[in-house]
Design an enzyme around this catalytic site. Structure first.
Site, PDB file in Angstrom:
ATOM      1  N   ASP A  41     -12.793 -20.845  -3.473  1.00 49.78           N
ATOM      2  CA  ASP A  41     -13.768 -19.772  -3.518  1.00 49.78           C
ATOM      3  C   ASP A  41     -14.845 -20.085  -2.464  1.00 49.78           C
ATOM      4  O   ASP A  41     -14.864 -21.163  -1.867  1.00 49.78           O
ATOM      5  CB  ASP A  41     -14.361 -19.635  -4.929  1.00 49.78           C
ATOM      6  CG  ASP A  41     -14.956 -18.246  -5.161  1.00 49.78           C
ATOM      7  OD1 ASP A  41     -15.086 -17.845  -6.329  1.00 49.78           O
ATOM      8  OD2 ASP A  41     -15.259 -17.550  -4.168  1.00 49.78           O
TER       9      ASP A  41
HETATM   10  C1  GLC Z   1     -17.234 -14.864  -4.314  1.00 50.63           C
HETATM   11  C2  GLC Z   1     -16.485 -14.708  -5.621  1.00 50.63           C
HETATM   12  C3  GLC Z   1     -15.010 -14.440  -5.469  1.00 50.63           C
HETATM   13  C4  GLC Z   1     -14.779 -13.615  -4.220  1.00 50.63           C
HETATM   14  C5  GLC Z   1     -15.164 -14.475  -3.035  1.00 50.63           C
HETATM   15  C6  GLC Z   1     -14.984 -13.739  -1.704  1.00 50.63           C
HETATM   16  O1  GLC Z   1     -18.069 -15.979  -4.382  1.00 50.63           O
HETATM   17  O2  GLC Z   1     -16.619 -15.765  -6.563  1.00 50.63           O
HETATM   18  O3  GLC Z   1     -14.562 -13.774  -6.664  1.00 50.63           O
HETATM   19  O4  GLC Z   1     -13.418 -13.232  -4.144  1.00 50.63           O
HETATM   20  O5  GLC Z   1     -16.491 -14.952  -3.114  1.00 50.63           O
HETATM   21  O6  GLC Z   1     -15.814 -12.650  -1.643  1.00 50.63           O
END
Ligand code: GLC
Length: 721
Positions: free
Chosen positions: A267
């Site tokens: 993430d």
């Molecule tokens: C964010 C979220 C995740 C998302 C990612 C990209 O922090 O936790 O769910 O897909 O970043 O945007």
């Protein structure tokens, strides 16, 4: 199986090119980008070179056919080997046609329509150039303080699994290489992110492996069984180790036990966050631990590009560990046909007709109507088209009804409640609008304006709720009541002594103190999406009969959290025959049960259930049993009932939930119509994780429960022999 093409590429790549392939960056880093795209985390200087950007393997938050064409072409022109970017983004519940948030979609219990919504989201995203969506989010949720409950489909592992599979099927279709109007799914957040302590986002998660396997893993496994191409790590720890550096979770369970050989992406910033977590001293150690855990793509930090080359050069890791990660990424690109068609489905011409089409918006309107849940109705609803209605509240005329994951949607063109009700009423002038207050600001003048509008009306409808940024990522709340300003407005409107309905726009179950008792009717609309106002007006005026059922419990108060339907009995259950008044498991100030339970939802008609009839009192592994029940529409309006089957194992090797959803059926009944609904109960439905983590069933006594909610059920007993 690694095909020759990607091996060819790998053999030509330098080590620097390989580690850059593991890097994912947001839009602003890329040549050709005109706007900043979607930024969903901290933007810090990454200290990377132009060459590393030109060799990056993927981009996130990029959308729009023209924009994608520009970025991809610029990238191909600057990448020595002409390796195309994978283009990823969060298309969680719609692209431009925004559907209700997933927690609302879950309340529809309509798997087909859920799949259809994902298919439409994929079509709109693919034509706008996106290859991968960071969805479905399948984290099990039991704590409405956590802002991201809106992204989940609720508190039940079985139902979450069914929705996970429906979303993956809808996003991916059957053939990603040739169906360029579908996108690859990236299931998230692995694992158990929804159990963040205190409902505080990014907080510690700690649970037994038994509970992890029994309740929290099924959704991810179901998504992978449906073919999800990617997995995203979660920010939280498990067994004291952050998921992004957790070899037991990623290598041992995900890759070895489950056999997942697809791409694992961190993430946003989660690789570097191993440092603040306190399991890595610096970015070098963070890179080492994440790669050893099997994380292929580092999202928006640069530990890999900065330190993997030296870790290989020093012999701390073998280059083949890098090669494995690179190969998985190249294989996904090859599988999606990107080497032949790096622009894949991006088509500016087609985009103009596919995206936000009237057909797509009609599906969103239908799903929104099915996702709303009628929580209370003392006969006030449906409204008469001749009635004079004062629509009062911050959501009377608001476009903020798309929810927190709607960056490609349009609040400006979203169907607002006020206009929709004016269109649905016999005369537009029957419906007057007044803001009454802000989301969390009380202004006397607005309240007086609302009182004036109310004076002239037969019925008051209050449109209240949370602003979208009060839920979603980093949107945790310690007090889940409506903002005080809105409760004050409701109190004042109640004092006018007129029939009063409340429509709620929110991303989580709320503490409905000051709402449920005060209103004559309450409709839970969640964040209903692009067509939300039209769908709600359809329901308020009875053009559609509500059928939604809650998939997450509403607590009496924040203090009651966590409260969920599939809990354990304890050794001192309330209400047992020999229970004492005091020394039982209870609160002194609220009941143990939630205010509104899982599976609950009202209709404009009523349904009656007969006694369940079993084909046998026993079942064996070879011989399942059938249970049937007569369901009757005892009202004067056609309606849809969601008949739910729950089972309780009366004595397991470990404690077993009071009830577990095992099946359900949506049944439409005309007034007075009866239908016999049957379910098969087989031995596999009775299996569970034992204390030694073996998975199986045990002979013994079971209870089945059938009804229109987890609380209102008819029971019958049977045995597994
Ligand atoms: C964010 C979220 C995740 C998302 C990612 C990209 O922090 O936790 O769910 O897909 O970043 O945007």
């Amino acid at each position: 199986m690694t095909n020759w093409l990607v091996t060819e590429y790998l053999n030509k790549m330098t080590l620097e090119e390989k580690v850059a392939q593991l890097l994912q960056l947001a839009v602003p880093f890329f040549k050709g980008a005109k706007d900043s795209g979607q930024i969903t985390g901290p933007m810090k200087s990454l200290g990377i070179t132009e060459e590393q950007i030109d060799n990056a393997g993927s981009v996130l938050g990029l959308a729009g056919a023209e924009e994608v064409l520009a970025v991809q072409k610029a990238h191909l022109a600057n990448n020595r080997l002409g390796i195309p970017l994978l283009i990823m983004a969060d298309i969680v519940h719609g692209f431009k046609t925004i559907f209700p948030v997933p927690l609302a979609i879950g309340c529809s219990w309509d798997l087909e329509l859920a799949e259809k919504s994902a298919e439409i989201a994929a079509r709109e995203a693919a034509v706008s150039g996106i290859h991968v969506t960071f969805a479905p989010m399948v984290d099990l949720v039991r704590d409405p303080r956590w802002g991201r409950v809106m992204e989940s489909t609720g508190e039940d592992p079985y139902l979450n699994s069914l929705f996970a599979q429906a979303f993956v099927r809808g996003f991916q279709g059957d053939d990603l290489r040739n169906e360029r109007d579908r996108v690859a799914a990236c299931v998230k957040h692995f694992a158990a992110y929804g159990l963040a302590e205190g409902g505080r986002d990014y907080n510690t998660v700690d649970l037994s492996e038994l509970k992890l396997r029994e309740s929290y893993l099924p959704g991810y496994k179901a998504a992978l069984d449906a073919g999800a191409e990617m997995v995203m790590t979660s920010f939280n720890t498990l067994d004291g180790i952050p998921a992004t550096g957790n070899r037991k979770l990623m290598r041992k369970l995900l890759r070895e036990e489950w056999g997942f050989d697809g791409v694992l992406i961190s993430d946003w910033g989660a690789v570097k966050e191993l440092i603040p977590h306190g399991v890595a001293e610096d970015e070098r150690e963070a890179a080492l631990k994440a790669l050893q855990a099997g994380v292929d793509i580092e999202m928006m930090t640069s530990c890999y590009v900065h330190y993997l080359p030296e870790l290989v050069a020093e012999g701390v890791i073998e280059e083949k560990l890098v090669d494995e990660a690179v190969l998985r990424i190249l294989e996904l690109k090859e599988k999606m046909g990107l080497f032949e068609q790096p622009l894949r489905g991006a088509d500016p011409e087609l985009e103009r007709t596919v995206v936000y089409s009237s057909e797509h918006r009609a599906v969103s309107r239908e799903l929104a109507a099915k996702s709303c849940v009628l929580l209370k109705n003392d006969g006030l609803l449906p409204l008469g088209r001749q009635q004079r209605v004062a629509l009062i509240g911050p959501f009377a005329d608001s476009g903020d009804i798309l929810g927190p994951w709607s960056w490609t949607g349009s609040q400006e063109t979203a169907a607002r409640l006020g206009a929709a009700m004016q269109a649905a009423s016999a005369e537009a002038s029957n419906v007057t609008l007044a803001a009454g207050c802000g989301i969390d600001t009380f202004e006397k003048a607005l309240a007086q304006e609302a009182a004036a509008a109310a004076e002239a009306a037969d019925v008051l409808v209050l449109a209240l709720g949370e602003a979208s940024e009060m839920s979603g990522e980093a949107g945790s709340r310690s007090d889940i009541r409506l903002p005080q300003a809105q409760l004050e407005l409701l109190r004042r409107m109640k004092q006018l002594g007129k029939p009063l309905a409340v429509v709620l726009f929110n991303g989580r179950p709320l503490d409905l103190s000051g709402v449920l008792d005060e209103a004559d009717a309450v409709l839970e609309a969640w964040f209903p999406g692009s067509e939300g106002g039209l769908a709600i007006a359809d329901l308020l005026y009875g053009n559609v009969n509500p059928s939604g059922k809650l998939t997450m419990s509403f607590p009496y108060s924040t203090g009651q959290i966590p409260v969920y339907y599939n809990s354990f009995n304890t050794g001192r259950p309330q209400g047992a025959p020999d229970a004492q008044v005091r020394y039982v498991s209870q609160y002194l100030d609220v009941p143990n049960e939630p205010l509104l339970p899982f599976g609950y939802g009202l209709s404009y008609t009523t349904f009656a259930y007969g006694q369940p009839k079993l084909s046998s009192a026993t079942l064996t592994a070879e011989q399942p049993l059938q249970v049937s029940v007569a369901v009757t529409n005892t009202g004067s309006t056609a309606g849809t009932e969601i008949v739910q089957l729950y089972i309780r194992d009366m004595a397991g090797e470990v404690v077993r939930p009071l009830k577990e959803l095992k099946a359900f059926s949506r049944v439409e009944l005309a007034p007075g119509e009866s239908r016999t609904i049957s379910f098969e109960i087989n031995e596999a439905m009775l299996r569970y994780y034992h204390s030694d983590l073996s998975f199986g069933s045990d002979p013994g006594a079971f209870k089945l429960m059938i009804g229109g909610s987890s609380r209102d059920v008819q029971e019958a007993d049977f045995r597994l022999v």
